[in-house]
Each structure stands twice: as structure tokens, then as C-alpha cells.
Design an enzyme around this catalytic site. Structure first.
Site, PDB file in Angstrom:
ATOM      1  N   HIS A 395      -7.954   2.290 -14.828  1.00 23.49           N
ATOM      2  CA  HIS A 395      -6.660   1.687 -14.506  1.00 23.49           C
ATOM      3  C   HIS A 395      -5.526   2.200 -15.390  1.00 23.49           C
ATOM      4  O   HIS A 395      -4.343   1.921 -15.125  1.00 23.49           O
ATOM      5  CB  HIS A 395      -6.754   0.164 -14.613  1.00 23.49           C
ATOM      6  CG  HIS A 395      -5.901  -0.567 -13.613  1.00 23.49           C
ATOM      7  ND1 HIS A 395      -4.972   0.060 -12.806  1.00 23.49           N
ATOM      8  CD2 HIS A 395      -5.821  -1.883 -13.292  1.00 23.49           C
ATOM      9  CE1 HIS A 395      -4.374  -0.828 -12.048  1.00 23.49           C
ATOM     10  NE2 HIS A 395      -4.866  -2.019 -12.312  1.00 23.49           N
ATOM     11  N   ASP A 399      -3.507   3.747 -10.334  1.00 24.24           N
ATOM     12  CA  ASP A 399      -2.977   2.461  -9.894  1.00 24.24           C
ATOM     13  C   ASP A 399      -3.862   1.873  -8.799  1.00 24.24           C
ATOM     14  O   ASP A 399      -4.572   2.589  -8.083  1.00 24.24           O
ATOM     15  CB  ASP A 399      -1.550   2.611  -9.363  1.00 24.24           C
ATOM     16  CG  ASP A 399      -0.566   3.004 -10.453  1.00 24.24           C
ATOM     17  OD1 ASP A 399      -0.820   2.638 -11.622  1.00 24.24           O
ATOM     18  OD2 ASP A 399       0.432   3.665 -10.139  1.00 24.24           O
TER      19      ASP A 399
END
Length: 424
Positions: A395, A399
Site C-alpha cells: 500500500h 493505491d
């Protein structure tokens, strides 16, 4: 008046010292028997230390936060009666004996006991816990002592199962249920045995890599349901008509080719992230790692340049590498250099998983088992062959939207397998 020394008891698990976390008394306080004097903490639990008698506090061992040795003086009390004399009998196994040498004062006042004889007028029951002399006072919390007194239970008759033989409420319950009518069950030694297995070799390397991946990568896992009915029909027909020199097609070659098509649209998922330098190394070649279980542990052989291979070539290379890995013949080059990984447990794949990324990659695609489920086609529920994809992403550089878009593209290709082979 006499001095009564309260020592820090052995709290079990081979612990040599405990941290003082709380005092319930101060010097000069008058305390009653069973009143909590203070509490210590180990890496296992917090233990309250009760007063063994009525008296006045004359000395405390230290300040909150201090580390105290097991068996050392914890509190000194001024009590009624004559000074304690050490009986001239064999010394009991003392907690202090496991923490190193004692001072002469400590050694002289170490707890001792006479032979294990029943209290006055009380007979031993067959199979009952060994009786303790009053000098060796059973270890129990004040609430347990109060409950025992109210129930008319002699704590000397109960074998504690808590740390250092501490008597718990569960021990009281067991005694109330069995202690007065029979004996307590004694576990088979084989049921209490502990086997120590040193983590070495490949297992140690796996542990190190998983620790790095789990601690350094903030994972986001995206799970999507895929209808693979058409794909499974195609696969069955192709396998039924294949030439003898061709490998059997599994789902993996189709998934690999679908991933190649999806990566062409999102090349930043085919990458390594050097978090120390703050650089994402995006690769042109799609080198797919295939997580493979072997007798010695999990390894990841690599199908290099999947973008340049067809379905049959992907299937042949997966089969060759899996056999080499399981036989221990895979080379270092064949086990390193993947840019994105597939993990699958086949029929054991479960409904969903949370795959751990193969560091320093930024994405991993997990395959769950195929099962027939009811699927709404717009007019009715029909049986379809369904499979979940559980995929994890780094992450820090991927995204959630990009992760979802990637999985959705793979889903579309697998549900319409002809699109895998058609250039758009």
C-alpha cells in the site's frame, strides 16, 4: 515482637526476576493476613503478593520499576511472637536456588519444612495432592483464600496449577467437584511433554523473509469472485485433445497469461520497491514466481519472461520448475528474481486468504479453490464454477483503486478466456 520476611515467590516459566509494578502498602502500615502487599510483572502475567500474617510493614524491597530476583526479600513485617527459627530439617527446593548465589542472610532464612505430615487429626486421602507444612504456606490470591475459608476448604489439600503452584479458582472448582469424592485425573506424561525443534536451514530463511515482509510492508488485500466455468470448459476440451508431447494444462498458465495482459496496462505492479532508497524498480520482463510447497518448506521458482511464452510454454516451465524444487535440484537462478508472485493451495485453497507479499515485490495473486456455487444470471440462480482471487499489494506504492483495477482486469480475462489470446 518478631520479624517476618516475605520473599518474592517463584512465578514459574523459569523466570529469574520480575518487575515491581505496584505497592499496595508503605512502611509503617498495619496489614492483615491475605492483604495484598504489592504486585510484580513478568512477560507472562502480573502476580499479586499477599501478606502471610498480620503485622506492621518495616521494610520494602524497592521502587516501582525495579527488577527483583526471584526468592529475594520482598517485604519485612513486624509480627507478634518470637523470631522465626529455621528448622533443622532438609531445605525445600527454594526459588532462589535457580537465580544464582544468595547472600548469607538470605541463605540462613530460606524457607524450610518438616516432613509432609497431615494437619492435626486429618487423614491423607489416596491420590490427594501432597500436604504442606504450615511453614510452606500455599500460594493463592486473597480472593481464592476467602472463598476457600467460606467453603471450609483447607488449601493445603489442593495442588495448585497456576505459576509456581499458585492455587486458582479453577483448582477450587475441581476440588469441589472431585476432591471430596475421588482423586483428580493425572495427565499422561506423553500429554505434557514438550519437544524443542530448532528452526534452521530453509525454514529459518522462510521465517526471516516472512518477518521482513510482514513488518516492512503495509499490506492491502483485495478479494474478488471469478466465474471460471467457461475457462474450465475450455481447459477440459484442450486437455482432451492435446498431443502426447504437450503438458496437461492447469489453471495457472491461463492466470499467468492474464496477468501479463493486465500488467501491460499497469506496469508499475511488476516491480520491486527499495524502501531504504525510496526507489521503485519497474521491470519490463514479467518474471512470475510460483509459490511451491516442498518437503523442506515453501520456495518460489521463477518462470522468466512470461510475456514471451504461450500457454503451453508456461505450463511446461511451471511443471519443470515445480519438480526441480520438490526434488531439491532447482538452481539459485531458478529460485530468485521474480517480479510478481502467484500463490495457490489448490483444492485446499479455502474461500479467501491474505497472502504475504514476496519482498521486495509489490503484489501477489492468491488462488482459492474452485467450487460450484449458485450464481444469479439476471433471471434465475444457476450453478457455476466459482473461484476467489485473494491478492495483496504494497500500500506504500500501490493505491487501492489500482489494486482493484488490476484484479478486475484479470477477472474479465478469466471469465472470457478467448480475450487472453486476442490482441486488442
Amino acid at each position: 515482637m518478631a520479624e517476618r520476611v516475605v520473599r518474592l515467590p517463584d512465578v514459574g516459566e523459569g523466570i529469574a526476576e520480575a518487575e515491581l509494578v505496584e505497592w499496595h502498602v508503605k512502611v509503617g502500615d498495619i496489614v492483615r493476613e491475605d492483604a495484598v502487599l504489592g504486585a510484580v510483572m513478568t512477560d507472562k502475567a502480573t502476580v499479586e503478593i499477599p501478606s502471610p500474617a498480620d503485622g506492621r510493614v518495616t521494610w520494602l524491597a524497592g521502587n516501582v520499576g525495579d527488577l527483583l530476583a526471584i526468592g529475594s526479600d520482598f517485604v519485612r513485617l513486624e509480627v507478634d511472637g518470637e523470631s522465626e527459627q529455621a528448622p533443622k530439617t532438609a531445605e525445600l527446593a527454594s526459588p532462589a536456588s535457580s537465580v544464582g548465589a544468595q547472600s548469607p542472610r538470605h541463605a540462613a532464612s530460606a524457607p524450610r519444612a518438616t516432613a509432609n505430615a497431615p494437619p492435626n487429626g486429618m487423614k491423607s486421602q489416596p491420590g490427594a495432592a501432597p500436604l504442606h507444612h504450615a511453614a510452606n504456606r500455599p500460594l493463592a490470591a486473597p480472593a481464592v483464600r476467602l472463598r476457600a475459608r467460606e467453603a471450609g476448604i483447607d488449601l493445603h489439600q489442593i495442588r495448585g496449577t497456576g505459576p509456581a503452584g499458585r492455587i486458582t479458582h479453577d483448582d477450587l472448582d475441581a476440588h469441589l467437584t472431585h476432591g471430596r469424592t475421588g482423586t483428580r485425573a493425572t495427565p499422561n506424561p506423553a500429554q505434557t511433554a514438550v519437544t524443542d525443534i530448532k528452526v534452521v536451514g530453509l525454514r529459518r530463511k522462510i521465517a526471516e523473509k516472512m518477518s521482513i515482509a510482514s513488518s516492512r510492508i503495509p499490506h492491502i488485500t483485495y478479494v474478488e469472485e471469478v466465474d471460471v466455468t467457461s475457462l474450465e470448459e475450455l481447459r477440459a476440451k484442450v486437455n482432451g485433445q492435446k498431443r502426447p508431447n504437450k503438458p496437461k494444462l492447469t489453471l495457472l498458465p491461463f492466470l499467468m497469461r492474464a496477468m501479463v495482459r493486465a500488467i501491460a496496462e499497469q506496469p508499475h505492479l511488476n516491480a520491486h520497491f527499495d524502501d531504504e532508497a525510496g526507489i521503485v524498480h519497474q521491470h519490463a520482463g514479467v518474471h512470475v514466481g510460483i509459490a511451491t510447497q516442498t518437503p523442506t518448506g515453501l520456495v518460489v521458482p521463477v518462470v522468466r519472461h512470461t510475456e514471451a511464452r504461450d500457454i503451453w510454454d508456461c505450463a511446461s516451465e511451471v511443471a519443470r520448475l515445480a519438480e526441480a524444487a520438490r526434488n531439491g535440484n532447482a538452481t539459485r537462478d531458478e529460485l530468485t528474481g521474480s517480479t510478481i508472485t502467484i500463490t495457490s493451495l489448490g483444492a485446499l485453497g479455502g474461500l479467501a486468504t491474505t497472502p504475504i507479499i514476496n519482498h521486495p515485490e509489490v503484489a501477489i495473486v492468491g488462488v482459492n479453490r474452485i467450487a460450484i456455487r449458485p450464481h444469479w444470471d439476471g433471471a434465475a440462480f444457476v450453478p457455476r464454477q466459482m473461484m476467489n482471487l485473494s491478492s495483496s499489494f504494497d500500500h506504500r506504492v500501490i493505491d487501492g483503486f489500482d489494486a482493484a483495477q488490476f484484479v478486475q482486469r484479470i477477472k474479465l480475462l478469466l471469465e472470457t478466456p478467448a480475450m487472453i489470446f486476442i490482441d486488442s
